[in-house]
Design a protein around this motif. Structure first.
Motif, mmCIF file in Angstrom:
data_model
loop_
_atom_site.group_PDB
_atom_site.id
_atom_site.type_symbol
_atom_site.label_atom_id
_atom_site.label_comp_id
_atom_site.label_asym_id
_atom_site.label_seq_id
_atom_site.Cartn_x
_atom_site.Cartn_y
_atom_site.Cartn_z
ATOM 1 N N ARG A 14 50.329 44.987 38.788
ATOM 2 C CA ARG A 14 49.082 44.465 39.861
ATOM 3 C C ARG A 14 48.049 43.894 39.263
ATOM 4 N NH1 ARG A 14 49.494 47.538 44.314
ATOM 5 N NH2 ARG A 14 50.980 49.585 44.388
ATOM 6 N N TYR A 15 47.659 42.799 39.816
ATOM 7 C CA TYR A 15 46.515 41.883 39.260
ATOM 8 C C TYR A 15 45.822 41.524 40.575
ATOM 9 C CZ TYR A 15 49.874 38.146 39.849
ATOM 10 O OH TYR A 15 50.727 37.157 40.241
ATOM 11 N N THR A 16 44.834 40.827 40.239
ATOM 12 C CA THR A 16 43.675 40.161 41.399
ATOM 13 C C THR A 16 43.558 38.799 40.833
ATOM 14 O OG1 THR A 16 42.669 42.384 41.589
ATOM 15 C CG2 THR A 16 41.398 40.454 42.344
ATOM 16 N N ILE A 17 43.574 37.832 41.853
ATOM 17 C CA ILE A 17 43.182 36.485 41.842
ATOM 18 C C ILE A 17 41.800 36.456 42.272
ATOM 19 C CG2 ILE A 17 43.590 34.148 42.066
ATOM 20 C CD1 ILE A 17 45.893 35.135 40.268
ATOM 21 N N ARG A 18 40.683 35.848 41.659
ATOM 22 C CA ARG A 18 39.434 35.935 42.159
ATOM 23 C C ARG A 18 38.653 34.691 41.623
ATOM 24 N NH1 ARG A 18 35.857 37.839 38.440
ATOM 25 N NH2 ARG A 18 36.515 39.203 36.957
ATOM 26 N N SER A 19 37.571 34.352 41.988
ATOM 27 C CA SER A 19 36.905 33.371 41.453
ATOM 28 C C SER A 19 36.043 34.035 40.254
ATOM 29 C CB SER A 19 35.472 33.038 42.446
ATOM 30 O OG SER A 19 36.172 32.308 43.429
ATOM 31 N N ALA A 20 35.895 33.490 39.276
ATOM 32 C CA ALA A 20 35.132 33.695 38.022
ATOM 33 C C ALA A 20 33.551 34.166 38.566
ATOM 34 C CB ALA A 20 35.299 32.616 37.052
ATOM 35 N N VAL A 21 33.024 35.053 37.819
ATOM 36 C CA VAL A 21 31.567 35.348 37.941
ATOM 37 C C VAL A 21 31.048 35.587 36.660
ATOM 38 C CG1 VAL A 21 31.809 36.734 39.944
ATOM 39 C CG2 VAL A 21 31.977 37.922 37.891
ATOM 40 N N ALA A 74 42.729 35.434 36.492
ATOM 41 C CA ALA A 74 43.704 36.585 36.999
ATOM 42 C C ALA A 74 43.156 37.825 36.168
ATOM 43 C CB ALA A 74 45.054 36.135 36.765
ATOM 44 N N GLU A 75 43.055 38.961 36.847
ATOM 45 C CA GLU A 75 42.722 40.197 36.103
ATOM 46 C C GLU A 75 43.621 41.315 36.469
ATOM 47 O OE1 GLU A 75 38.362 42.517 36.000
ATOM 48 O OE2 GLU A 75 38.941 41.775 37.727
ATOM 49 N N ALA A 76 44.019 41.982 35.205
ATOM 50 C CA ALA A 76 44.761 43.244 35.460
ATOM 51 C C ALA A 76 44.392 44.134 34.232
ATOM 52 C CB ALA A 76 46.367 42.489 35.305
ATOM 53 N N GLU A 77 44.667 45.290 34.663
ATOM 54 C CA GLU A 77 44.568 46.416 33.558
ATOM 55 C C GLU A 77 43.239 46.374 32.840
ATOM 56 O OE1 GLU A 77 47.847 45.611 30.532
ATOM 57 O OE2 GLU A 77 49.430 45.862 32.275
ATOM 58 N N GLY A 78 41.982 45.836 33.835
ATOM 59 C CA GLY A 78 40.840 45.923 33.425
ATOM 60 C C GLY A 78 40.544 44.842 32.427
ATOM 61 N N ARG A 79 41.324 43.713 32.218
ATOM 62 C CA ARG A 79 40.756 42.573 31.546
ATOM 63 C C ARG A 79 41.282 41.272 32.082
ATOM 64 N NH1 ARG A 79 45.108 41.915 26.691
ATOM 65 N NH2 ARG A 79 46.704 42.870 27.621
ATOM 66 N N ILE A 80 40.688 40.280 32.011
ATOM 67 C CA ILE A 80 41.114 39.230 32.377
ATOM 68 C C ILE A 80 42.282 38.466 31.401
ATOM 69 C CG2 ILE A 80 40.347 36.516 32.597
ATOM 70 C CD1 ILE A 80 37.393 37.560 33.241
ATOM 71 N N ILE A 81 43.481 38.087 32.446
ATOM 72 C CA ILE A 81 44.821 37.684 31.676
ATOM 73 C C ILE A 81 44.978 36.304 31.915
ATOM 74 C CG2 ILE A 81 45.561 40.014 31.625
ATOM 75 C CD1 ILE A 81 47.368 39.379 33.923
ATOM 76 N N GLY A 82 44.409 35.718 32.869
ATOM 77 C CA GLY A 82 44.747 34.213 32.956
ATOM 78 C C GLY A 82 43.676 33.330 33.759
ATOM 79 N N TYR A 83 43.677 32.337 33.687
ATOM 80 C CA TYR A 83 42.524 31.597 34.377
ATOM 81 C C TYR A 83 43.107 30.055 35.018
ATOM 82 C CZ TYR A 83 42.378 28.101 30.538
ATOM 83 O OH TYR A 83 42.877 27.353 29.432
ATOM 84 N N SER A 84 42.437 29.507 35.818
ATOM 85 C CA SER A 84 42.684 28.102 36.336
ATOM 86 C C SER A 84 41.367 27.529 36.766
ATOM 87 C CB SER A 84 43.741 27.932 37.257
ATOM 88 O OG SER A 84 43.172 28.383 38.656
ATOM 89 N N ARG A 85 41.448 26.143 36.510
ATOM 90 C CA ARG A 85 40.160 25.661 36.856
ATOM 91 C C ARG A 85 40.464 23.981 37.699
ATOM 92 N NH1 ARG A 85 35.793 22.192 33.855
ATOM 93 N NH2 ARG A 85 33.968 22.508 34.938
#
Length: 182
Positions: A14-21, A74-85
């Motif tokens: 389970r992970y979340t894709i969201r904008s970086a803050v 991309a955030e999973a298990e309480g940490r950021i595991i990926g990014y895209s820009r």
């Protein structure tokens, strides 16, 4: 630019894709450093062109307020595991396009995270009338990524011979790939 968070469940993760803050700045700095050291598919070696947390905080703020920039995590298990820009120049002759890059921690490969980051970016680009997304420096040996990009509508537009020297001391070529809005 900001997008709404997307919850994903794929292949047991389970992970979340969201904008970086802004609060992601430190984690993004460390993530980029780690990803750069995990594979030679990236442009940089570990520690090269290092962006510290303050630098990432500036990038996050600038991207959030710019209509032609998007920084996703991309955030999973309480940490950021990926990014895209995605970032596009402000020159009038190039307002139709953006350049794209991404990275996912190697331990999370195979869960579709890179593909999901790309599909969210493509949706954002299409919704914002961006006509072209460009990938520079796709390493010729990164067959998995090349096939993924092709499945998502990217095509090879150029070939840079002997573009990089890797740790084995040999030269490798790279592709320039792009997706045009349909």
């Amino acid at each position: 630019m900001i997008i709404h968070a997307q919850e994903v469940h794929a292949k047991g993760l389970r992970y979340t894709i969201r904008s970086a803050v802004e609060q992601d700045a430190g984690a993004l700095s460390q993530l980029r450093l780690q990803i750069d050291g995990e594979t030679e598919n990236m442009d940089r070696e570990r520690g090269e062109a290092y962006i510290d947390p303050a630098g990432f905080a500036g990038i996050i703020a600038a991207d959030a307020s710019h209509p032609r920039r998007l920084l996703l995590v991309a955030e999973a298990e309480g940490r950021i595991i990926g990014y895209s820009r995605c970032a596009g120049p402000d020159l009038k002759r190039f307002l139709h396009k953006v350049e794209f890059g991404l990275g996912v921690l190697q331990e999370f490969w195979g869960h579709g995270i890179g593909k999901r980051l790309m599909t969210e970016t493509i949706s954002w680009a299409d919704a914002n009338d961006i006509q072209k997304i460009v990938l520079h420096g796709v390493l010729e040996t990164n067959k998995h990524a090349i096939e993924l990009y092709k499945r998502l509508g990217f095509e090879i537009e150029g070939f840079m011979k002997r573009d990089r020297i890797l740790s084995d001391g040999k030269y490798y070529s790279t592709y320039i790939m792009a997706r045009h809005k349909e």
